[in-house]
Design a protein around this motif. Structure first.
Motif, short mmCIF file in Angstrom:
data_model
loop_
_atom_site.label_atom_id
_atom_site.label_comp_id
_atom_site.label_asym_id
_atom_site.label_seq_id
_atom_site.Cartn_x
_atom_site.Cartn_y
_atom_site.Cartn_z
N ASP A 493 0.83 -1.12 0.07
CA ASP A 493 0.20 0.14 0.03
C ASP A 493 0.94 1.36 0.10
N LEU A 494 0.16 2.39 -0.15
CA LEU A 494 0.93 3.66 -0.10
C LEU A 494 0.11 4.88 0.27
N ASP A 495 0.75 5.84 0.59
CA ASP A 495 0.18 7.17 0.93
C ASP A 495 0.67 8.39 0.39
N TYR A 496 0.38 9.38 -0.62
CA TYR A 496 0.98 10.46 -0.98
C TYR A 496 0.44 11.43 -0.30
N ASP A 497 1.49 12.29 0.34
CA ASP A 497 1.22 13.32 1.23
C ASP A 497 1.23 14.71 0.09
N PRO A 498 0.31 15.37 -0.34
CA PRO A 498 0.18 16.50 -1.26
C PRO A 498 1.07 17.70 -0.59
N ASP A 499 0.76 17.96 0.48
CA ASP A 499 1.38 19.22 1.06
C ASP A 499 3.08 18.90 1.10
N GLY A 500 3.53 17.76 1.26
CA GLY A 500 4.87 17.76 1.58
C GLY A 500 5.37 17.14 0.35
N ASP A 501 4.57 16.64 -0.50
CA ASP A 501 5.01 16.29 -1.89
C ASP A 501 5.97 15.01 -1.61
N ARG A 502 5.41 14.40 -0.92
CA ARG A 502 6.16 13.07 -0.15
C ARG A 502 5.23 11.67 -0.45
N LEU A 503 6.07 10.69 -0.64
CA LEU A 503 5.39 9.18 -0.83
C LEU A 503 5.94 8.44 0.04
N TYR A 504 4.96 7.70 0.73
CA TYR A 504 5.07 6.48 1.78
C TYR A 504 4.83 5.25 1.27
N HIS A 551 -0.53 8.57 6.22
CA HIS A 551 0.27 9.64 6.69
C HIS A 551 -0.57 10.75 7.19
N VAL A 552 -0.76 11.07 8.60
CA VAL A 552 -1.37 12.29 9.27
C VAL A 552 -0.33 13.26 9.12
N ALA A 553 -0.75 14.20 8.26
CA ALA A 553 0.27 15.51 7.98
C ALA A 553 0.32 16.60 9.09
N ASP A 554 -1.09 16.55 9.59
CA ASP A 554 -1.29 17.66 10.72
C ASP A 554 -0.16 17.33 11.83
N ASP A 556 2.37 14.87 11.58
CA ASP A 556 3.53 14.18 10.85
C ASP A 556 3.89 12.83 11.53
N GLN A 557 2.69 12.21 11.60
CA GLN A 557 2.76 10.74 12.06
C GLN A 557 2.36 9.87 10.91
N LEU A 558 3.14 8.49 11.06
CA LEU A 558 2.31 7.39 10.27
C LEU A 558 1.76 6.34 11.01
N ILE A 559 0.70 5.99 10.44
CA ILE A 559 -0.10 4.78 10.94
C ILE A 559 0.08 3.69 10.25
N VAL A 560 0.43 2.50 10.35
CA VAL A 560 0.78 1.25 9.61
C VAL A 560 0.09 -0.11 10.19
N SER A 561 -0.43 -0.90 9.48
CA SER A 561 -0.90 -2.24 9.92
C SER A 561 0.34 -3.15 9.42
N ALA A 580 7.40 11.34 10.72
CA ALA A 580 7.51 10.63 9.53
C ALA A 580 8.19 11.38 8.31
N ALA A 581 8.19 12.41 8.33
CA ALA A 581 8.82 13.53 7.46
C ALA A 581 10.31 13.12 7.31
N SER A 582 10.94 12.97 8.49
CA SER A 582 12.53 13.12 8.67
C SER A 582 13.00 11.60 9.16
N ALA A 583 11.89 10.85 9.78
CA ALA A 583 12.39 9.44 10.25
C ALA A 583 13.32 8.69 9.11
N ASP A 584 14.43 8.18 9.77
CA ASP A 584 15.21 7.38 8.71
C ASP A 584 15.49 5.98 9.78
N GLY A 585 15.66 4.84 9.03
CA GLY A 585 16.36 3.81 9.75
C GLY A 585 15.32 3.25 10.57
N VAL A 586 15.98 2.52 11.76
CA VAL A 586 15.37 1.93 12.83
C VAL A 586 14.70 3.34 13.60
N THR A 587 13.19 3.02 13.78
CA THR A 587 12.36 4.14 14.31
C THR A 587 11.59 3.55 15.55
#
Length: 669
Positions: A493-504, A551-554, A556-561, A580-587
């Protein structure tokens, strides 16, 4: 054609700025005869002008508020035009004889000057059974295109999402030929501009089954010896019709304009409250008309002009000159440009306040072959409201703002016309729906996706050939994607954040791939970061298999199953990750809903949570192995652990879950 019934072209300030900077004048239609400002601050409304001359058929000019041509598009179609909520242009095409065609052009506000139709963005289809389609109108909430079929004595009706192979949803037989029509969706009333000099009014047009029996017939008593009604516009708040009469089509000075009050109840021979005709009007063959408030814009074909009358509802009758006249060679039809009333895409609702009317759930498979495989539940998860049958191996489902559903299945992508607002008890129909399927699509095993209405994109994860494939939202048939982002791990699955122009992108190895600047970079360099959910600095032990993602832009959190092992019906989990916008690696996760026992389902009821949807506060979960739709309230503030869902609904093999907001399927205003 009326502005509301035809739809309006919605253009962003950025798109207009780009057009103004990039586009020059047009050699055939370069300058207005008089300026767009008459000294009292009046600005004309920006317009689209469809042409239909021997040398410019199908050219659509973009005209700004100063009545300057700032760009053009070379359509295949050449007759009536109408625009939908998202700025897609619908156009009738009789250029190649019978049968005519209907064309849908993707967001032409964002198309380059001088560009032409592109199969990856646009679609057209043969209007089976038609002769020469002329004026069209859109029923926005119902998702219908209504086209006047001159020579066929009918109105042809199609779904706005229809594609190749479409047949009419309805064909309304008429006693004569209608050139154009205006549809008032609030009252379900259609006004037909008839070439015999009358206006036919049909009440309860859609609800009544598209029957052609007139409720009333209006005949202006100020018509000339030859009367041939063409353009028609209806202003609902004042119950007023404005219509144009070309008279004898071979004469360039006998055109007329009528204003008819109390239009919804008018019947028989009526005296217009205003009639304009004579040399000063320059009305010869006024073939189309739109309204912007009390200003009328007229496509005057024989005299090569777009005429503008301010305060058209009042003033003297007779030989009254227009307030403005724009030189325009053989204009055929018009549409207005207005500012968009943007709303969040359903995957981008971050805060409370939105009113939701239902929860759409796909079942794969349904409990019985005869059961609907898409159901609409109430948000309290107490009962089924509606059902629809696709009869395909349906996977994920999501809606655009028009209320159309995009549905992935084993080998393709279906587009279901207005499933968010209607279609109870129905099945897929070529009259309304279409498919994106075939070798050119590159689709092998499509799963989850997101609809990015602002870009006009549908982003699809392909598990069979790991990639994200991005299609134009108006595309249809065996069409190639606009572009493809290759992946090294199978996505779900995926979620595109239009405000941040970022794809998860949720990957089946338990990680999230993040792509920055996605609309421009398009993921060409691979993920910018990869997030691995963890606790105490240690990644969760295998098996981990992420499926649903929001992705919850307000915040900046990710919810995943996490379904864990697909073969284990008791090891599902939910995670919330911060930054979420800056997280990298083991989080480390901030919320973990898990009973800590992969061999028992626990209070969470999570075994295979294959999809999720978020309403700004509560999380809806399609829990496939347990056969339930679950709701976890206040998910972002949850303490985690073996949490019991707040609400639950038994549903056979739920595969995906999507929310329906009350603003889907609205008409442009």
């Amino acid at each position: 054609m009326n502005a509301k019934g035809k739809g309006m072209w919605w253009i962003s300030p950025l798109a207009m700025a780009v057009a103004l900077a990039a586009c020059g004048g047009d050699s055939d239609n370069d300058r207005p005869a008089t300026g767009g400002d008459d000294g009292d601050g009046f600005q004309a409304s920006p317009l689209l002008v469809m042409h239909n001359g021997s040398g410019n058929a199908g050219r659509i000019d973009w005209v700004d508020g100063d009545l300057n041509v700032v760009g053009s598009f070379n359509a295949d179609a050449n007759e009536g035009i109408a625009l939908d909520l998202l700025g897609n242009l619908y156009a009738a095409d009789d250029s190649n004889g019978a049968p005519s065609r209907l064309q849908a052009l993707h967001m032409i506000a964002d198309r380059q000057d001088g560009s032409s139709p592109n199969a990856a963005l646009d679609r057209d289809f043969e209007a089976a059974g038609s002769m020469t389609l002329k004026g069209i109108a859109i029923a926005h909430e119902a998702g219908l295109v209504m086209a006047a079929n001159v020579g066929g004595n009918s109105i042809e009706v199609y779904g706005t999402a229809a594609g190749a192979g479409a047949t009419p949803l309805a064909s309304t037989a008429l006693s004569g030929n209608a050139w154009d029509l205006a549809y008032d969706e609030a009252t379900d009333r259609v006004f037909l501009a008839m070439t015999n000099g009358t206006v036919i009014v049909i009440d309860d047009y859609v609800a009544g089954g598209f029957l052609g029996t007139p409720s009333r017939t209006i005949t202006p008593d100020s018509a000339g010896s030859v009367s041939n009604i063409h353009g028609i516009a209806y202003r609902a708040d004042t119950d007023t019709l404005v219509i144009t009469d070309v008279g004898d089509a071979g004469i360039a000075d006998d055109g007329r304009l009528y204003v008819i009050e109390n239009a919804a109840s008018a019947d028989g021979t009526v005296t217009p409250s205003r009639t304009l005709s004579g040399p000063a009007t320059t009305l010869g063959n006024p073939v189309d008309l739109i309204l912007d408030g009390d200003t009328a814009y007229i496509a005057e074909k024989s005299n090569d002009a777009v005429l503008i009358y301010r305060n058209v509802f009042s003033g003297d009758s007779g030989d009254v000159a227009p307030d403005f006249s724009l030189d325009s060679v053989k204009p055929e039809s018009l549409a207005l440009v207005v500012e968009p009333d943007t709303r969040p895409d359903l995957s981008d609702i971050d805060t409370t306040g939105t009113t939701f009317t239902g929860v759409a759930v796909t079942s794969n498979p349904p409990a019985a072959p005869t059961d609907p495989d898409v159901v609409i539940l109430d948000t309290g998860l107490t009962s089924q409201q509606r059902g629809f049958t696709t009869s395909v191996d349906r996977e994920s489902l999501a809606f655009n703002q028009m209320g159309d559903a995009y549905l992935t299945y084993d080998t393709g992508l279906g587009v279901i016309n207005r499933l968010a607002t209607d279609r109870d008890g129905e099945m897929l129909s070529e009259s309304r729906d279409r498919a994106i399927e075939g070798a050119n699509t590159g689709l092998v095993a499509p799963k989850g996706f997101d609809v990015a209405d602002g870009l006009g994109w549908v982003l699809v994860t392909d598990q069979g050939d790991p990639a994200v494939r991005v299609f134009g939202a108006q595309a249809g048939g065996d069409v190639a994607p606009l572009f493809t982002t290759s992946l090294n791990v199978a996505p779900w699955d995926l979620d595109y954040d239009p405000d941040g122009d970022r794809l998860y992108v949720a990957l089946t190895d338990g990680t999230v791939a993040v792509f920055d600047d996605y609309s421009s970079a398009r993921g060409a360099g691979g993920p910018d970061r990869t997030i691995t959910p963890a606790e105490g600095g240690t990644a969760f032990a295998a098996p981990t298999n992420l499926h649903g993602i929001v992705h919850v832009a307000d915040s900046d959190q990710l919810i995943v199953s996490d379904v864990g092992s697909g073969a284990n019906p008791t090891d599902g989990k939910l995670y919330v990750l911060d930054n979420a916008a800056s997280a990298d690696g083991v989080t480390n996760v901030s919320v973990r809903i898990d009973d800590n026992d992969n061999n028992a389902v626990g209070n969470t009821q999570l075994g295979n949570p294959v999809d999720i949807a978020f309403d700004g506060q509560h999380l809806y979960v399609a829990e496939k192995s347990q056969g339930k739709v679950l709701r976890f309230d206040n998910i972002l503030d949850s303490a985690g652990g073996d949490v019991t869902p707040s609400l639950s609904y038994d549903q056979a093999s739920p595969e995906s879950v999507s929310l329906i907001a009350d603003y889907l399927g609205r008409a442009p205003q």
